[in-house]
Design a protein around this motif. Structure first.
Motif, PDB file in Angstrom:
ATOM      1  N   ASP A 305      -0.437 -66.410  20.783  1.00  0.00           N
ATOM      2  CA  ASP A 305      -1.110 -66.898  21.702  1.00  0.00           C
ATOM      3  C   ASP A 305      -2.149 -65.719  22.584  1.00  0.00           C
ATOM      4  O   ASP A 305      -2.929 -65.989  23.290  1.00  0.00           O
ATOM      5  CB  ASP A 305      -0.418 -67.587  22.762  1.00  0.00           C
ATOM      6  CG  ASP A 305       1.059 -66.935  23.292  1.00  0.00           C
ATOM      7  OD1 ASP A 305       0.955 -65.503  22.780  1.00  0.00           O
ATOM      8  OD2 ASP A 305       1.689 -67.285  24.047  1.00  0.00           O
ATOM      9  N   ALA A 306      -1.667 -64.572  22.668  1.00  0.00           N
ATOM     10  CA  ALA A 306      -2.421 -63.292  23.172  1.00  0.00           C
ATOM     11  C   ALA A 306      -3.429 -62.912  22.279  1.00  0.00           C
ATOM     12  O   ALA A 306      -4.114 -62.007  22.645  1.00  0.00           O
ATOM     13  CB  ALA A 306      -1.251 -62.471  23.725  1.00  0.00           C
ATOM     14  N   ARG A 307      -3.540 -63.206  21.062  1.00  0.00           N
ATOM     15  CA  ARG A 307      -4.641 -62.643  20.131  1.00  0.00           C
ATOM     16  C   ARG A 307      -5.803 -63.368  20.295  1.00  0.00           C
ATOM     17  O   ARG A 307      -5.820 -64.583  20.808  1.00  0.00           O
ATOM     18  CB  ARG A 307      -4.425 -62.756  18.848  1.00  0.00           C
ATOM     19  CG  ARG A 307      -2.838 -61.708  18.437  1.00  0.00           C
ATOM     20  CD  ARG A 307      -3.025 -60.397  18.736  1.00  0.00           C
ATOM     21  NE  ARG A 307      -1.976 -59.881  18.598  1.00  0.00           N
ATOM     22  CZ  ARG A 307      -2.056 -58.245  19.033  1.00  0.00           C
ATOM     23  NH1 ARG A 307      -2.820 -57.722  19.389  1.00  0.00           N
ATOM     24  NH2 ARG A 307      -0.607 -57.453  18.641  1.00  0.00           N
ATOM     25  N   PRO A 308      -7.030 -62.621  19.872  1.00  0.00           N
ATOM     26  CA  PRO A 308      -8.402 -63.349  20.072  1.00  0.00           C
ATOM     27  C   PRO A 308      -8.392 -64.476  19.272  1.00  0.00           C
ATOM     28  O   PRO A 308      -7.672 -64.907  18.202  1.00  0.00           O
ATOM     29  CB  PRO A 308      -9.307 -62.392  19.447  1.00  0.00           C
ATOM     30  CG  PRO A 308      -8.590 -61.105  19.564  1.00  0.00           C
ATOM     31  CD  PRO A 308      -6.991 -61.249  19.361  1.00  0.00           C
ATOM     32  N   ALA A 309      -9.362 -65.362  19.724  1.00  0.00           N
ATOM     33  CA  ALA A 309      -9.528 -66.761  19.055  1.00  0.00           C
ATOM     34  C   ALA A 309      -9.909 -66.738  17.429  1.00  0.00           C
ATOM     35  O   ALA A 309      -9.467 -67.350  16.673  1.00  0.00           O
ATOM     36  CB  ALA A 309     -10.710 -67.397  19.664  1.00  0.00           C
ATOM     37  N   PRO A 310     -10.810 -65.841  17.180  1.00  0.00           N
ATOM     38  CA  PRO A 310     -11.203 -65.415  15.672  1.00  0.00           C
ATOM     39  C   PRO A 310      -9.846 -65.244  14.786  1.00  0.00           C
ATOM     40  O   PRO A 310      -9.807 -65.753  13.759  1.00  0.00           O
ATOM     41  CB  PRO A 310     -12.143 -64.625  15.558  1.00  0.00           C
ATOM     42  CG  PRO A 310     -12.584 -64.622  16.716  1.00  0.00           C
ATOM     43  CD  PRO A 310     -11.622 -64.584  17.740  1.00  0.00           C
ATOM     44  N   VAL A 311      -8.985 -64.530  15.397  1.00  0.00           N
ATOM     45  CA  VAL A 311      -7.723 -63.946  14.502  1.00  0.00           C
ATOM     46  C   VAL A 311      -7.064 -65.378  14.322  1.00  0.00           C
ATOM     47  O   VAL A 311      -6.306 -65.612  13.426  1.00  0.00           O
ATOM     48  CB  VAL A 311      -6.923 -62.921  15.161  1.00  0.00           C
ATOM     49  CG1 VAL A 311      -5.640 -62.698  14.574  1.00  0.00           C
ATOM     50  CG2 VAL A 311      -7.912 -61.679  15.423  1.00  0.00           C
ATOM     51  N   ARG A 312      -6.514 -66.054  15.386  1.00  0.00           N
ATOM     52  CA  ARG A 312      -5.861 -67.324  15.596  1.00  0.00           C
ATOM     53  C   ARG A 312      -6.357 -68.478  14.514  1.00  0.00           C
ATOM     54  O   ARG A 312      -5.688 -68.966  13.758  1.00  0.00           O
ATOM     55  CB  ARG A 312      -5.401 -67.924  16.572  1.00  0.00           C
ATOM     56  CG  ARG A 312      -4.780 -66.925  17.583  1.00  0.00           C
ATOM     57  CD  ARG A 312      -4.414 -67.582  19.087  1.00  0.00           C
ATOM     58  NE  ARG A 312      -5.522 -67.549  20.048  1.00  0.00           N
ATOM     59  CZ  ARG A 312      -6.234 -68.572  20.489  1.00  0.00           C
ATOM     60  NH1 ARG A 312      -5.757 -69.927  20.084  1.00  0.00           N
ATOM     61  NH2 ARG A 312      -7.085 -68.591  21.242  1.00  0.00           N
ATOM     62  N   ARG A 313      -7.674 -68.611  14.613  1.00  0.00           N
ATOM     63  CA  ARG A 313      -8.487 -69.508  13.719  1.00  0.00           C
ATOM     64  C   ARG A 313      -8.331 -69.050  12.167  1.00  0.00           C
ATOM     65  O   ARG A 313      -8.151 -70.070  11.483  1.00  0.00           O
ATOM     66  CB  ARG A 313      -9.996 -69.572  14.026  1.00  0.00           C
ATOM     67  CG  ARG A 313     -10.763 -70.559  13.316  1.00  0.00           C
ATOM     68  CD  ARG A 313     -12.344 -70.465  13.644  1.00  0.00           C
ATOM     69  NE  ARG A 313     -12.577 -70.513  15.182  1.00  0.00           N
ATOM     70  CZ  ARG A 313     -12.911 -69.443  15.894  1.00  0.00           C
ATOM     71  NH1 ARG A 313     -13.132 -68.268  15.329  1.00  0.00           N
ATOM     72  NH2 ARG A 313     -13.165 -69.932  17.295  1.00  0.00           N
ATOM     73  N   ALA A 314      -8.419 -67.782  12.148  1.00  0.00           N
ATOM     74  CA  ALA A 314      -8.300 -67.481  10.566  1.00  0.00           C
ATOM     75  C   ALA A 314      -6.879 -67.756  10.053  1.00  0.00           C
ATOM     76  O   ALA A 314      -6.975 -68.106   9.002  1.00  0.00           O
ATOM     77  CB  ALA A 314      -8.521 -65.867  10.481  1.00  0.00           C
ATOM     78  N   VAL A 315      -5.933 -67.310  10.910  1.00  0.00           N
ATOM     79  CA  VAL A 315      -4.572 -67.668  10.513  1.00  0.00           C
ATOM     80  C   VAL A 315      -4.416 -69.159   9.954  1.00  0.00           C
ATOM     81  O   VAL A 315      -3.658 -69.717   9.125  1.00  0.00           O
ATOM     82  CB  VAL A 315      -3.402 -67.230  11.397  1.00  0.00           C
ATOM     83  CG1 VAL A 315      -2.250 -67.654  11.101  1.00  0.00           C
ATOM     84  CG2 VAL A 315      -3.465 -65.710  11.652  1.00  0.00           C
ATOM     85  N   HIS A 316      -4.742 -69.953  11.028  1.00  0.00           N
ATOM     86  CA  HIS A 316      -4.693 -71.485  11.051  1.00  0.00           C
ATOM     87  C   HIS A 316      -5.362 -72.118   9.591  1.00  0.00           C
ATOM     88  O   HIS A 316      -4.829 -72.783   8.776  1.00  0.00           O
ATOM     89  CB  HIS A 316      -5.415 -72.124  12.115  1.00  0.00           C
ATOM     90  CG  HIS A 316      -5.487 -73.629  11.986  1.00  0.00           C
ATOM     91  ND1 HIS A 316      -4.418 -74.590  12.488  1.00  0.00           N
ATOM     92  CD2 HIS A 316      -6.248 -74.617  11.620  1.00  0.00           C
ATOM     93  CE1 HIS A 316      -4.837 -75.794  12.207  1.00  0.00           C
ATOM     94  NE2 HIS A 316      -5.932 -75.799  11.714  1.00  0.00           N
ATOM     95  N   ARG A 317      -6.608 -71.407   9.394  1.00  0.00           N
ATOM     96  CA  ARG A 317      -7.393 -71.967   8.196  1.00  0.00           C
ATOM     97  C   ARG A 317      -6.722 -71.495   6.996  1.00  0.00           C
ATOM     98  O   ARG A 317      -6.694 -72.225   5.883  1.00  0.00           O
ATOM     99  CB  ARG A 317      -8.716 -71.424   8.325  1.00  0.00           C
ATOM    100  CG  ARG A 317      -9.648 -72.083   9.228  1.00  0.00           C
ATOM    101  CD  ARG A 317     -10.001 -73.592   9.196  1.00  0.00           C
ATOM    102  NE  ARG A 317     -10.697 -74.113  10.116  1.00  0.00           N
ATOM    103  CZ  ARG A 317     -11.821 -74.144  10.185  1.00  0.00           C
ATOM    104  NH1 ARG A 317     -12.650 -73.479   9.219  1.00  0.00           N
ATOM    105  NH2 ARG A 317     -12.847 -74.748  11.156  1.00  0.00           N
TER     106      ARG A 317
END
Length: 573
Positions: A305-317
């Motif tokens: 939750d504290a990581r940048p949005a592009p990182v979280r988006r990549a993990v989700h994808r």
């Protein structure tokens, strides 16, 4: 619940290891090699008899070999010291030649690369001249000649060869760096072109298709209101058309997010505060489990939750695309989802085992664009991505994303951080390993050829040094001047014969009957031809050397004997 499937990580931090054994042995072998070359010169010069003070010269040679090992730390000082030692002891010449080659090859500054060998050569000549009267050929002039003979073979020629080799190596490295920079520029230009083309396609789709779908949804809503009073039984059909149009609009926005710049997504549900967090991944796993797939999640490390949005988006994808492929191709296989989060990387692995039955056939064959899009998304963040079939069956998707990507978040172009490993060389590890082995074998062959060439060159220079030393020592005067010494009483027969006194039969015949009595104790006499001299017409002076039974010269006699001279033609009656 199915048993845990062990997850494998595609990219791992390479541990620091000690240098290979060859790298540790090579300096010792080089030092031993130049020491043996110096011993070869020492032995050859000693065999020729031109080696004064052999113990001192051997000690100086050992000292020079030890100093040679410090050439990488103190290149200039080591070369100058070895040049001075070579002037004192010529056997150090091979060691100095190897040091001059090594120092010139590694020296990048042009002025110092020219001045240092010149100074070392001059120092060698000066030391040889100064040491000539005591440790050298015997005089300063011949010491100067020895220094002039050693300076080219011990300093100048090896320094020039090392300079040429170093220049060639630096040129090759510059060309490789230039080629790499050109390749990076080409890839960056291609990436820019793809991003611009995607943006153009997204804009056109938004303008053309999005507008039409908005009109369809608007008219479907109006039709739903109109049918509520006129034909209630058809109202649900109008509502279905409106919902379908709304879903199509949502999917279109998601597609526009893929076609547009990968640094940002569009659509109302493309990114939320929970996207890519542990709760989001658990929800994806739960949806797949509800769809009949045996899937297990292993999460190591803190939440994202504290990581940048592009990182979280990549993990989700990555997780969503991998699970979608499992639904299509292996719905009855066991699946393991592993997320490892540390300070440097977020590693994601989705691995499914082999199906218990025959492989499933998808209703619609895939195009492969899903995995390609994932690779581009991960690599633009500075991470690595890999997807490959497992040897025992099944499939594996691995991704390593930097926890804090460095770059411009607006464009999505990032640069890997210092802890992010480089992207994999290719999807086939066996091919990459074979290419690395071939490159290592080629490098070994080049190093072997270079070592043999340098060894032969050092041997040739050592031979030239021996020839130069022998020439200078052989040209020096022997210390004997004036005419050869005359025989004297007390010499042995061998010593007298060495002075050129040999018996001559004609002189012996001339002395027979005319010589004085021989001394007492005479065992034999020698009548040399070079002792007969005509002092006056009709008289011949003869020398006689008489030896006793112990072959000792006991007497040297000179006496006259008559000689016969032919008359000239006009004096004949």
């Amino acid at each position: 619940m199915p048993a845990r499937i062990p997850a494998s990580i595609l990219v791992s931090v390479v541990p620091l290891s000690l240098p290979p054994r060859a790298a540790r042995v090579r300096p010792v072998a080089e030092t031993a090699g130049v020491g043996l070359a110096g011993l070869g010169v020492y032995g050859a010069v000693g065999h020729l008899g031109f080696l004064p003070y052999p113990a001192l010269q051997l000690a100086v040679l050992a000292t020079g070999t030890g100093i040679f090992a410090l050439r990488r730390r103190l290149p200039g000082a080591v070369l100058l010291v070895l040049a001075a030692l070579t002037g004192l002891v010529p056997a150090v010449g091979p060691v100095t030649a190897a040091a001059a080659y090594s120092v010139a090859r590694r020296m990048a500054r042009p002025r110092l690369r020219a001045r240092l060998p010149a100074g070392a050569g001059l120092l060698l000549v000066v030391c040889a001249t100064a040491a000539g009267p005591r440790l050298g050929p015997g005089s300063a002039a011949y010491g100067l000649a020895l220094g002039l003979a050693l300076a080219p073979t011990a300093v100048i020629v090896p320094g020039l060869i090392g300079t040429a080799q170093g220049q060639q190596g630096r040129l090759l490295r510059a060309l490789r760096e230039r080629g790499d920079a050109a390749e990076r520029a080409r890839r960056l230009a291609d990436s820019e072109a793809r991003i611009h083309e995607r943006s153009r396609i997204a804009a056109e789709m938004h303008d053309l298709v999005g507008h039409r779908l908005s009109l369809v949804s608007l008219h479907a809503g109006g039709l739903e209101l109109a049918l509520e009073q006129a034909a209630p039984e058809l109202r649900e059909e109008a509502a279905l058309v409106r919902r379908t149009t709304r879903d199509a609009m949502r999917e279109l926005r998601q597609a526009l997010g893929v076609l547009g710049p990968l640094g940002r997504d569009t659509g109302p549900d493309a990114l939320t505060d929970a996207t890519g967090t542990r709760a989001d991944i658990e929800a994806l796993v739960a949806q797949s489990r509800d769809g009949g797939i045996a899937v297990r999640l292993d999460w190591t490390g803190p939440d994202l939750d504290a990581r940048p949005a592009p990182v979280r988006r990549a993990v989700h994808r990555v997780v969503r695309e991998a699970l979608t492929n499992v639904h299509r191709y292996a719905p009855d296989a066991h699946v393991g989802v592993t997320v490892v989060h540390d300070d440097a990387l977020v590693r994601v692995t989705v691995r499914n085992g082999a199906r218990p039955g025959p492989p499933a056939t998808a209703e619609e064959p895939g195009t492969g664009r899903g995995l390609t899009g994932l690779r581009e998304r991960v690599e633009l963040l500075g991470g690595t991505f890999g997807a490959a079939a497992l040897p025992a069956g099944g499939f594996r998707v691995d991704a390593a994303v930097p926890a804090e990507p460095v770059g411009d978040p607006a464009t999505g172009r990032t640069t890997p951080g210092p802890d992010v490993p480089p992207p994999p060389a290719g999807p086939d590890p066996a091919a990459a390993a074979a290419a690395a082995a071939a490159a290592a074998a080629g490098a070994d062959r080049r190093r072997t050829a270079e070592a043999l060439t340098l060894g032969f060159g050092l041997a040739a220079l050592s031979a030239l040094m021996v020839v130069g030393i022998a020439f200078v020592y052989a040209a020096q005067p022997s210390g004997r001047s004036g005419p050869a010494p005359l025989p004297r009483v007390g010499m042995t027969y061998g010593e007298v014969a060495a002075l050129g006194v040999q018996d001559n039969g004609a002189v012996r015949a001339a002395a027979t009957g005319h010589e004085p009595p021989r001394p007492a104790g005479t065992a034999g006499c020698v009548y040399p031809f070079n002792g007969a001299t005509e002092r006056y017409p009709g008289g011949l002076l003869i020398a006689r050397y008489c030896f006793d039974a112990a072959q000792r010269l006991i007497a040297i006699d000179r006496f006259d004997v008559p000689s016969v001279r032919d008359a000239t033609p006009w004096e004949i009656p």
